[in-house]
Design a protein around this motif. Sequence first.
Motif, PDB file in Angstrom:
ATOM      1  N   ARG A  30       0.822  -1.214   0.000  1.00 42.59           N
ATOM      2  CA  ARG A  30       0.000   0.000   0.000  1.00 42.59           C
ATOM      3  C   ARG A  30       0.854   1.260   0.000  1.00 42.59           C
ATOM      4  O   ARG A  30       0.384   2.329  -0.343  1.00 42.59           O
ATOM      5  N   VAL A  31       2.092   1.116   0.406  1.00 44.15           N
ATOM      6  CA  VAL A  31       3.029   2.248   0.394  1.00 44.15           C
ATOM      7  C   VAL A  31       3.840   2.267  -0.901  1.00 44.15           C
ATOM      8  O   VAL A  31       3.998   3.307  -1.525  1.00 44.15           O
ATOM      9  N   THR A  32       4.337   1.124  -1.280  1.00 42.74           N
ATOM     10  CA  THR A  32       5.283   1.078  -2.393  1.00 42.74           C
ATOM     11  C   THR A  32       4.638   0.984  -3.761  1.00 42.74           C
ATOM     12  O   THR A  32       5.208   1.450  -4.747  1.00 42.74           O
ATOM     13  N   GLY A  33       3.471   0.346  -3.839  1.00 43.09           N
ATOM     14  CA  GLY A  33       2.949   0.044  -5.169  1.00 43.09           C
ATOM     15  C   GLY A  33       3.895  -0.939  -5.831  1.00 43.09           C
ATOM     16  O   GLY A  33       4.304  -1.932  -5.237  1.00 43.09           O
ATOM     17  N   LYS A  34       4.312  -0.650  -7.052  1.00 45.69           N
ATOM     18  CA  LYS A  34       5.249  -1.489  -7.779  1.00 45.69           C
ATOM     19  C   LYS A  34       6.642  -1.328  -7.166  1.00 45.69           C
ATOM     20  O   LYS A  34       7.240  -0.253  -7.228  1.00 45.69           O
ATOM     21  N   LEU A  35       7.160  -2.372  -6.561  1.00 46.37           N
ATOM     22  CA  LEU A  35       8.422  -2.298  -5.807  1.00 46.37           C
ATOM     23  C   LEU A  35       9.586  -1.741  -6.620  1.00 46.37           C
ATOM     24  O   LEU A  35      10.379  -0.950  -6.117  1.00 46.37           O
ATOM     25  N   GLU A  36       9.706  -2.156  -7.861  1.00 48.16           N
ATOM     26  CA  GLU A  36      10.840  -1.717  -8.688  1.00 48.16           C
ATOM     27  C   GLU A  36      10.810  -0.211  -8.926  1.00 48.16           C
ATOM     28  O   GLU A  36      11.856   0.420  -9.068  1.00 48.16           O
ATOM     29  N   ALA A  37       9.630   0.370  -8.986  1.00 41.67           N
ATOM     30  CA  ALA A  37       9.499   1.795  -9.276  1.00 41.67           C
ATOM     31  C   ALA A  37       9.563   2.661  -8.014  1.00 41.67           C
ATOM     32  O   ALA A  37       9.828   3.858  -8.095  1.00 41.67           O
ATOM     33  N   PHE A  38       9.336   2.076  -6.852  1.00 44.26           N
ATOM     34  CA  PHE A  38       9.284   2.852  -5.612  1.00 44.26           C
ATOM     35  C   PHE A  38      10.668   3.396  -5.258  1.00 44.26           C
ATOM     36  O   PHE A  38      11.632   2.646  -5.121  1.00 44.26           O
ATOM     37  N   ALA A  39      10.780   4.708  -5.121  1.00 44.77           N
ATOM     38  CA  ALA A  39      12.032   5.392  -4.743  1.00 44.77           C
ATOM     39  C   ALA A  39      13.207   4.883  -5.576  1.00 44.77           C
ATOM     40  O   ALA A  39      14.296   4.663  -5.057  1.00 44.77           O
ATOM     41  N   SER A  40      12.965   4.734  -6.864  1.00 41.44           N
ATOM     42  CA  SER A  40      13.972   4.114  -7.739  1.00 41.44           C
ATOM     43  C   SER A  40      15.244   4.935  -7.895  1.00 41.44           C
ATOM     44  O   SER A  40      16.293   4.395  -8.230  1.00 41.44           O
ATOM     45  N   ARG A  41      15.187   6.247  -7.629  1.00 38.19           N
ATOM     46  CA  ARG A  41      16.366   7.111  -7.739  1.00 38.19           C
ATOM     47  C   ARG A  41      17.123   7.233  -6.419  1.00 38.19           C
ATOM     48  O   ARG A  41      18.190   7.817  -6.358  1.00 38.19           O
TER      49      ARG A  41
END
Length: 157
Positions: A30-41
């Motif tokens: 519910r926080v991250t959504g798609k893990l790969e895209a979460f805070a990717s930078r």
Amino acid sequence: MLGMHGTVYANYAVDKSDLLLAFGVRFDDRVTGKLEAFASRAKIVHIDIDSAEIGKNKQPHVSVCSDVKLALQGINKILENKGANLNLDYSDWRQELNKQKVEFPLSYKTFGEAIPPQYAIQVLDELTGGNAIISTGVGQHQMWAVSFISTGSLVNG
């Protein structure tokens, strides 16, 4: 609050950040959504007292299993010993986030004479000068409280 129940500007801040300090948080779907895209930078520093939470869903670059207070005291001591100068200027970043808050404000629907719960929480916060202690269970009312209390204390039940 970020994630699917959070604000646009909180999610924007995490998405655009280069350093994410995650202290005592769970990186659930519910926080991250798609893990790969979460805070990717971002480089992620995760401090948690529960070792099972560290790296469970999102792998941090730096992890510390500790009480947050003790971990921060240790980090502060290291920085002081190194003579770190942390007088950094984040005014442009804060201005960018404030622009997001204005462009995508929190809102709620009204229904004639009915009093929306979000409004009641907001008024309680205003009337108490942000000094109300509000206790919630879990559910929608918890999310409303987190969203519409400015400076008061929220105690999760």
